[in-house]
Design a protein around this motif. Structure first.
Motif, mmCIF file in Angstrom:
data_model
loop_
_atom_site.group_PDB
_atom_site.id
_atom_site.type_symbol
_atom_site.label_atom_id
_atom_site.label_comp_id
_atom_site.label_asym_id
_atom_site.label_seq_id
_atom_site.Cartn_x
_atom_site.Cartn_y
_atom_site.Cartn_z
ATOM 1 N N LEU A 53 0.227 -1.249 -0.645
ATOM 2 C CA LEU A 53 -0.048 0.388 -0.099
ATOM 3 C C LEU A 53 0.719 1.136 0.326
ATOM 4 O O LEU A 53 2.458 1.482 0.932
ATOM 5 C CB LEU A 53 -1.183 -0.093 1.256
ATOM 6 C CG LEU A 53 -2.343 -1.700 1.535
ATOM 7 C CD1 LEU A 53 -2.802 -0.592 2.863
ATOM 8 C CD2 LEU A 53 -2.651 -1.197 -0.156
ATOM 9 N N PRO A 54 0.200 2.428 -0.683
ATOM 10 C CA PRO A 54 1.089 4.295 -0.466
ATOM 11 C C PRO A 54 1.123 4.154 0.983
ATOM 12 O O PRO A 54 0.448 3.062 1.984
ATOM 13 C CB PRO A 54 0.014 4.856 -1.336
ATOM 14 C CG PRO A 54 -1.335 3.969 -1.254
ATOM 15 C CD PRO A 54 -0.952 2.760 -1.799
ATOM 16 N N PRO A 55 1.597 5.384 1.735
ATOM 17 C CA PRO A 55 1.211 5.664 2.983
ATOM 18 C C PRO A 55 -0.006 5.731 3.541
ATOM 19 O O PRO A 55 -0.980 6.370 3.234
ATOM 20 C CB PRO A 55 1.740 6.807 2.950
ATOM 21 C CG PRO A 55 3.330 6.733 2.104
ATOM 22 C CD PRO A 55 2.179 6.096 0.266
ATOM 23 N N LEU A 56 -0.086 5.090 4.362
ATOM 24 C CA LEU A 56 -1.405 4.958 5.668
ATOM 25 C C LEU A 56 -2.032 6.001 6.135
ATOM 26 O O LEU A 56 -3.508 6.381 5.593
ATOM 27 C CB LEU A 56 -1.385 4.133 6.385
ATOM 28 C CG LEU A 56 -0.438 2.345 6.287
ATOM 29 C CD1 LEU A 56 -1.381 1.742 7.310
ATOM 30 C CD2 LEU A 56 -1.732 1.591 4.957
ATOM 31 N N SER A 94 -9.746 8.476 2.029
ATOM 32 C CA SER A 94 -10.685 7.975 3.011
ATOM 33 C C SER A 94 -11.649 8.522 4.023
ATOM 34 O O SER A 94 -13.171 8.097 3.837
ATOM 35 C CB SER A 94 -10.365 6.292 3.152
ATOM 36 O OG SER A 94 -9.855 6.866 4.768
ATOM 37 N N ASP A 95 -11.033 9.964 4.832
ATOM 38 C CA ASP A 95 -11.740 9.965 5.890
ATOM 39 C C ASP A 95 -12.740 11.172 4.534
ATOM 40 O O ASP A 95 -13.627 11.657 5.579
ATOM 41 C CB ASP A 95 -10.758 10.927 6.647
ATOM 42 C CG ASP A 95 -10.018 10.413 7.657
ATOM 43 O OD1 ASP A 95 -10.701 8.812 7.378
ATOM 44 O OD2 ASP A 95 -9.718 10.430 8.410
ATOM 45 N N ARG A 118 -15.774 4.045 8.472
ATOM 46 C CA ARG A 118 -15.009 4.694 9.689
ATOM 47 C C ARG A 118 -14.344 3.938 10.163
ATOM 48 O O ARG A 118 -13.323 4.358 11.189
ATOM 49 C CB ARG A 118 -16.716 5.594 10.750
ATOM 50 C CG ARG A 118 -16.950 6.755 9.867
ATOM 51 C CD ARG A 118 -18.563 6.469 10.682
ATOM 52 N NE ARG A 118 -19.283 5.682 9.997
ATOM 53 C CZ ARG A 118 -20.402 5.516 10.889
ATOM 54 N NH1 ARG A 118 -20.873 6.153 11.372
ATOM 55 N NH2 ARG A 118 -21.999 4.476 10.516
ATOM 56 N N ASP A 119 -14.761 2.602 10.264
ATOM 57 C CA ASP A 119 -14.009 1.475 10.928
ATOM 58 C C ASP A 119 -12.313 2.004 10.506
ATOM 59 O O ASP A 119 -11.281 1.024 10.610
ATOM 60 C CB ASP A 119 -14.342 0.129 10.541
ATOM 61 C CG ASP A 119 -13.216 -1.305 11.235
ATOM 62 O OD1 ASP A 119 -12.997 -1.041 11.877
ATOM 63 O OD2 ASP A 119 -12.932 -2.303 10.347
ATOM 64 N N TRP A 120 -12.532 2.073 8.831
ATOM 65 C CA TRP A 120 -11.211 1.775 8.014
ATOM 66 C C TRP A 120 -10.257 3.032 8.190
ATOM 67 O O TRP A 120 -9.148 3.150 8.459
ATOM 68 C CB TRP A 120 -11.642 2.104 6.059
ATOM 69 C CG TRP A 120 -10.292 2.020 5.322
ATOM 70 C CD1 TRP A 120 -9.877 2.603 4.976
ATOM 71 C CD2 TRP A 120 -9.794 0.770 5.011
ATOM 72 N NE1 TRP A 120 -8.919 2.823 3.987
ATOM 73 C CE2 TRP A 120 -8.442 2.029 4.165
ATOM 74 C CE3 TRP A 120 -9.380 -0.738 5.449
ATOM 75 C CZ2 TRP A 120 -7.322 0.511 4.016
ATOM 76 C CZ3 TRP A 120 -8.486 -0.824 5.441
ATOM 77 C CH2 TRP A 120 -7.781 -0.608 4.628
ATOM 78 N N MET A 131 -6.479 2.340 10.237
ATOM 79 C CA MET A 131 -5.409 3.790 9.186
ATOM 80 C C MET A 131 -4.300 4.315 10.202
ATOM 81 O O MET A 131 -3.797 4.645 9.690
ATOM 82 C CB MET A 131 -5.887 4.442 8.135
ATOM 83 C CG MET A 131 -6.207 3.824 7.102
ATOM 84 S SD MET A 131 -4.970 2.480 5.353
ATOM 85 C CE MET A 131 -5.260 1.474 6.552
ATOM 86 N N SER A 132 -5.074 4.667 11.206
ATOM 87 C CA SER A 132 -4.357 5.166 12.467
ATOM 88 C C SER A 132 -3.275 4.444 13.138
ATOM 89 O O SER A 132 -1.677 5.346 13.413
ATOM 90 C CB SER A 132 -5.509 5.333 13.442
ATOM 91 O OG SER A 132 -5.631 4.270 14.182
#
Length: 343
Positions: free
Chosen positions: A183-186, A193-194, A292-294, A298-299
């Motif tokens: 993946l690219p940087p989270l 995504s937010d 929201r879970d995703w 990603m945190s």
């Protein structure tokens, strides 16, 4: 039963517990001779199975028990993370398992050095300060000259779990992935995504429909280095596409059947489909996840490290987050299991 360790990477430990705390309030922590495991199994949402090498976080480390030197604890993550935050500027920090009033707790002893004219940044009332049982006990000692050593003990109540209590807990079983991709940087993914989720929620408030159905992200990837994130509502359809990402090669030693197993692997068949520009609709593996879970998942991007995403088409998304280590080897891995919604 005995556990005691000195913490060498307090910043990493603090960020790690913060990322877990966003997904669930309690963690099952398994302490053993060679590793520390944190597991989050919420009633709904993403499961986390994290295996940390000792030197990822600790410098000295001792664990002893009658159960083959394994200790299982239930730990409140909010209290642990708050205790660790107070140690970010410490000159040293130790953590140990102990008891107070016959109740088990993790005691985090923090040593800070400050000028004698400055004030300690810790509460000095010895109470729990409303921190879910987190207790603080300050002690002062002189370092000589104009400096002062401040010692604070943060107490985090825990529950000791018997071996048979956790014997039935196992990582989810998933079939071989159809696509695996780095993946690219989270934090970049989290930002997008937010934004998508906020737009979907805003559209939901303005029109009809349930919020749950409006915040589902569609994640898809192929074996030609392409990743796509999309969200669709009655009012809009938006997506972002990444190309030129890396699909890591499978290791014959890690695949059943070796080279023959790789030739028959689902990802090998998927590589025969699709294109590197991502325009072909063939060869994509897709999952649908809660936005929201995703965002909470990603945190973990604040820890850095390499992330491999394994897509089981229409079934699950599995993330392997490899934490960077001082010796350059990927010794610690966080595994996230994200179930897919049906179409």
């Amino acid at each position: 039963m005995r556990f005691k360790a000195s913490i060498q990477n307090i910043t990493t430990f603090t960020k790690f517990t913060a990322s877990l705390n966003s997904l669930g309030p309690l963690a099952w922590v398994k302490l053993s001779d060679d590793q520390v495991c944190f597991t989050i199994i919420p009633e709904q949402g993403t499961q986390v199975w994290a295996v940390l090498s000792i030197d990822t976080i600790f410098e000295t480390y001792t664990v002893q028990s009658a159960a083959n030197n394994v200790i299982n604890l239930e730990v409140p993550l909010t209290s642990l993370n708050r205790a660790l935050k107070s140690a970010l500027n410490a000159t040293s920090a130790q953590i140990r398992l102990t008891k107070k009033d016959n109740l088990p707790l993790l005691a985090l002893t923090i040593v800070t050095a400050s000028n004698s004219n400055s004030h300690a940044a810790f509460p000095t009332n010895g109470g729990n300060n409303g921190d879910d049982g987190l207790r603080q006990t300050p002690l002062d000692g002189s370092l000589g000259g104009g400096n002062r050593e401040t010692i604070v003990t943060q107490e985090v109540p825990v529950r000791v779990l018997a071996p048979d209590t956790v014997a039935g807990l196992h990582e989810p079983q998933c079939r071989e992935p159809d696509v695996h991709i780095i993946l690219p940087p989270l934090m970049q993914l989290k930002s997008i995504s937010d934004r998508f989720t906020k737009l979907a929620l805003a559209g939901t408030k303005a029109g009809a429909g349930s919020a749950a159905s409006r915040t589902r992200l569609e994640m898809a990837a192929n074996m030609h280095g392409c990743l796509r994130m999309s969200i669709r509502t009655d009012a809009m359809s938006i997506s972002s596409v990444w190309t030129d990402l890396n699909n890591p090669e499978l290791d014959p030693n890690q695949v059943a059947g070796g080279n023959i197993g790789i030739a028959e692997h689902p990802s090998t068949r998927m590589k025969l489909l699709g294109t590197a520009d991502g325009r072909s609709e063939e060869g994509w593996a897709t999952v649908r996840i809660d936005g929201r879970d995703w965002g909470k998942v990603m945190s973990v991007g604040r820890l850095g490290g390499r992330v491999i995403a394994c897509f089981c088409h229409e079934h699950a998304l599995i993330l392997y987050v490899y934490l960077p280590s001082d010796n350059g080897e990927d010794e610690s891995v966080l595994t996230y299991y994200v179930s897919s919604y049906s179409a």
